[in-house]
Design an enzyme around this catalytic site. Structure first.
Site, PDB file in Angstrom:
ATOM      1  N   THR A   1      12.177 -12.920  11.238  1.00  0.00           N
ATOM      2  CA  THR A   1      12.469 -14.306  11.619  1.00  0.00           C
ATOM      3  C   THR A   1      12.139 -14.465  13.099  1.00  0.00           C
ATOM      4  O   THR A   1      12.415 -13.562  13.888  1.00  0.00           O
ATOM      5  CB  THR A   1      13.948 -14.686  11.402  1.00  0.00           C
TER       6      THR A   1
ATOM      7  N   ARG B   1       0.823  -1.224   0.000  1.00  0.00           N
ATOM      8  CA  ARG B   1       0.000   0.000   0.000  1.00  0.00           C
ATOM      9  C   ARG B   1       0.852   1.267   0.000  1.00  0.00           C
ATOM     10  O   ARG B   1       0.448   2.291  -0.552  1.00  0.00           O
ATOM     11  CB  ARG B   1      -0.986  -0.047   1.175  1.00  0.00           C
TER      12      ARG B   1
ATOM     13  N   ARG C   1       6.891 -33.279  39.045  1.00  0.00           N
ATOM     14  CA  ARG C   1       7.825 -33.762  38.034  1.00  0.00           C
ATOM     15  C   ARG C   1       8.633 -32.592  37.501  1.00  0.00           C
ATOM     16  O   ARG C   1       8.218 -31.446  37.592  1.00  0.00           O
ATOM     17  CB  ARG C   1       7.033 -34.303  36.842  1.00  0.00           C
TER      18      ARG C   1
ATOM     19  N   ASP D   1      13.683 -16.270  15.028  1.00  0.00           N
ATOM     20  CA  ASP D   1      14.918 -16.609  15.756  1.00  0.00           C
ATOM     21  C   ASP D   1      15.572 -15.401  16.429  1.00  0.00           C
ATOM     22  O   ASP D   1      16.367 -15.563  17.356  1.00  0.00           O
ATOM     23  CB  ASP D   1      15.933 -17.255  14.807  1.00  0.00           C
TER      24      ASP D   1
ATOM     25  N   HIS E   1       7.343 -26.402  15.231  1.00  0.00           N
ATOM     26  CA  HIS E   1       6.706 -25.427  14.332  1.00  0.00           C
ATOM     27  C   HIS E   1       5.454 -24.776  14.905  1.00  0.00           C
ATOM     28  O   HIS E   1       4.964 -23.801  14.329  1.00  0.00           O
ATOM     29  CB  HIS E   1       6.382 -26.095  12.988  1.00  0.00           C
TER      30      HIS E   1
HETATM   31  O1  F6P Z   1      14.369 -19.838  11.097  1.00  0.00           O
HETATM   32  C1  F6P Z   1      13.135 -20.158  11.651  1.00  0.00           C
HETATM   33  C2  F6P Z   1      13.104 -21.625  12.059  1.00  0.00           C
HETATM   34  O2  F6P Z   1      11.836 -21.903  12.594  1.00  0.00           O
HETATM   35  C3  F6P Z   1      14.201 -22.058  13.034  1.00  0.00           C
HETATM   36  O3  F6P Z   1      13.907 -21.698  14.359  1.00  0.00           O
HETATM   37  C4  F6P Z   1      14.233 -23.528  12.786  1.00  0.00           C
HETATM   38  O4  F6P Z   1      15.481 -24.094  13.139  1.00  0.00           O
HETATM   39  C5  F6P Z   1      13.982 -23.635  11.300  1.00  0.00           C
HETATM   40  O5  F6P Z   1      13.316 -22.442  10.930  1.00  0.00           O
HETATM   41  C6  F6P Z   1      13.174 -24.819  10.879  1.00  0.00           C
HETATM   42  O6  F6P Z   1      13.142 -24.822   9.498  1.00  0.00           O
HETATM   43  P1  F6P Z   1      12.082 -25.641   8.626  1.00  0.00           P
HETATM   44  O7  F6P Z   1      10.751 -24.996   8.807  1.00  0.00           O
HETATM   45  O8  F6P Z   1      12.614 -25.509   7.249  1.00  0.00           O
HETATM   46  O9  F6P Z   1      12.108 -27.026   9.169  1.00  0.00           O
END
Ligand code: F6P
Length: 323
Positions: free
Chosen positions: A125, A25, A162, A127, A253
């Site tokens: 990202t 945009r 635990r 990370d 994920h």
């Molecule tokens: O870079 C983001 C990330 O989720 C990392 O934390 C992880 O190591 C990697 O991607 C996993 O990659 P993929 O989704 O290709 O398995």
């Protein structure tokens, strides 16, 4: 410039859609045509584009993932692949490119710039290992997802007396683990940057019980040598000596697909819009990031091939507070 394109590359991150919307945009407001390249650099090689109109990017600001799709593309690591990509952009009449992604994506962007393509990156990202941005798009949402899991596991840890270990993503960077541990009140955190033995983790968890805690929780980064799997095995082998059980949860994920929170939407909107402006103003081969409370443009050559280190003093703080 009359025609630019946007692509998302590498791991998807919550907020990427807000960045696509803002960059689109912003460019449209300057009467520039915008195309979306699907599935990152792989899609560029296949010339897979869609028109990005104001309506096409409507209703996506609140959605996780990326409406353009993403990919990891080995071919784009080769000289021929990059040349092919630059040629594809020229054939499509695209004069500049916004690349939304992390380290690998920004390296790809810089390679395209070396082939004469005007590019601007957007720091994205989960990370948070990218130099040139204090915080990157997706980190805050991913952290909140990890925290929710940690809070739930703490409940079960207390019920059963635990110990639990939670493994979070982050590739070779310990930022997510460290901050999730700090915010989640973990007993200890294991990150790749600070070598830690399984016995040290066991001692930290044991000490928590000895202090009268009903739960004991460790967070480990996926890139650490003492991973969740290693810890689980160690506890199994030393069951009688350690005298308590450990359960491991790997979040994986789950952390990437969340609905972007307010912080990520705002960050992505600011960075996406700044990237389009920079590109159209001719400020190229830079990464749009967030540093010192404002948007910054850092030359790609200063950030590619480098990674940010999490602050060691945060780990010391976490250990001091885990009383
Ligand atoms: O870079 C983001 C990330 O989720 C990392 O934390 C992880 O190591 C990697 O991607 C996993 O990659 P993929 O989704 O290709 O398995």
């Amino acid at each position: 410039m009359r025609h630019i394109a946007i692509l998302t590359s590498g791991g998807d991150a919550p907020g990427m859609n807000a960045a696509i919307r803002a960059a689109t945009r912003e460019a449209l407001a300057r009467a520039v045509q915008v195309s979306g390249i699907q599935h990152g650099f792989a899609g560029l090689l296949g010339k897979n584009t869609i028109p990005l109109t104001a309506r096409a990017v409507g209703g996506i600001i609140q959605r996780g993932g990326t409406m353009l799709g993403s990919a990891r593309c080995d071919r784009f690591r080769t000289e021929e692949g990059v040349r092919e990509g630059a040629e594809a952009l020229r054939m499509l009449g695209i004069e500049g490119l916004v690349v939304i992604g992390g380290n690998g994506s920004q390296a790809g962007a810089m390679r395209l710039a070396n082939e004469g393509i005007p590019v601007v990156g957007v720091a994205s990202t989960i990370d948070n290992d990218l130099c040139g941005s204090d915080i990157t798009i997706g980190v805050d949402t991913a952290l909140n997802i990890a925290l929710e899991a940690i809070d739930r596991l703490r409940v079960t840890a207390s019920s059963h007396r635990r110990a639990f270990v939670v493994e979070v993503m982050g590739r070779d960077c310990g930022y997510l683990a460290l901050m999730a541990g700090l915010a989640g009140g973990a007993e200890t955190v294991v990150i790749p940057e600070v070598p830690t033995t399984p016995e040290e983790v066991a001692n930290a968890l044991r000490a928590a019980y000895d202090r009268g805690k009903t739960h004991a929780l460790a967070v480990v980064a996926e890139g650490a040598a003492t991973s969740a799997v290693v810890l689980e095995q160690y506890f199994l082998e030393n069951k009688h000596r350690l005298a308590f059980e450990l359960r491991a949860t790997t979040l994986g994920h789950v952390q990437r697909g969340g609905t972007p929170g307010a912080f990520d939407r705002i960050l992505a909107t600011r960075l996406g819009s700044a990237a389009a402006d920079a590109l159209l103003d001719g400020k190229t081969t830079v990464l749009a990031g967030w540093q010192g409370g404002r948007v910054t443009l850092t030359p790609h050559h200063e950030i590619v091939g480098r990674t940010k280190q999490p602050a060691r003093e945060v780990l010391d703080l976490l250990h001091r507070l885990a009383q």
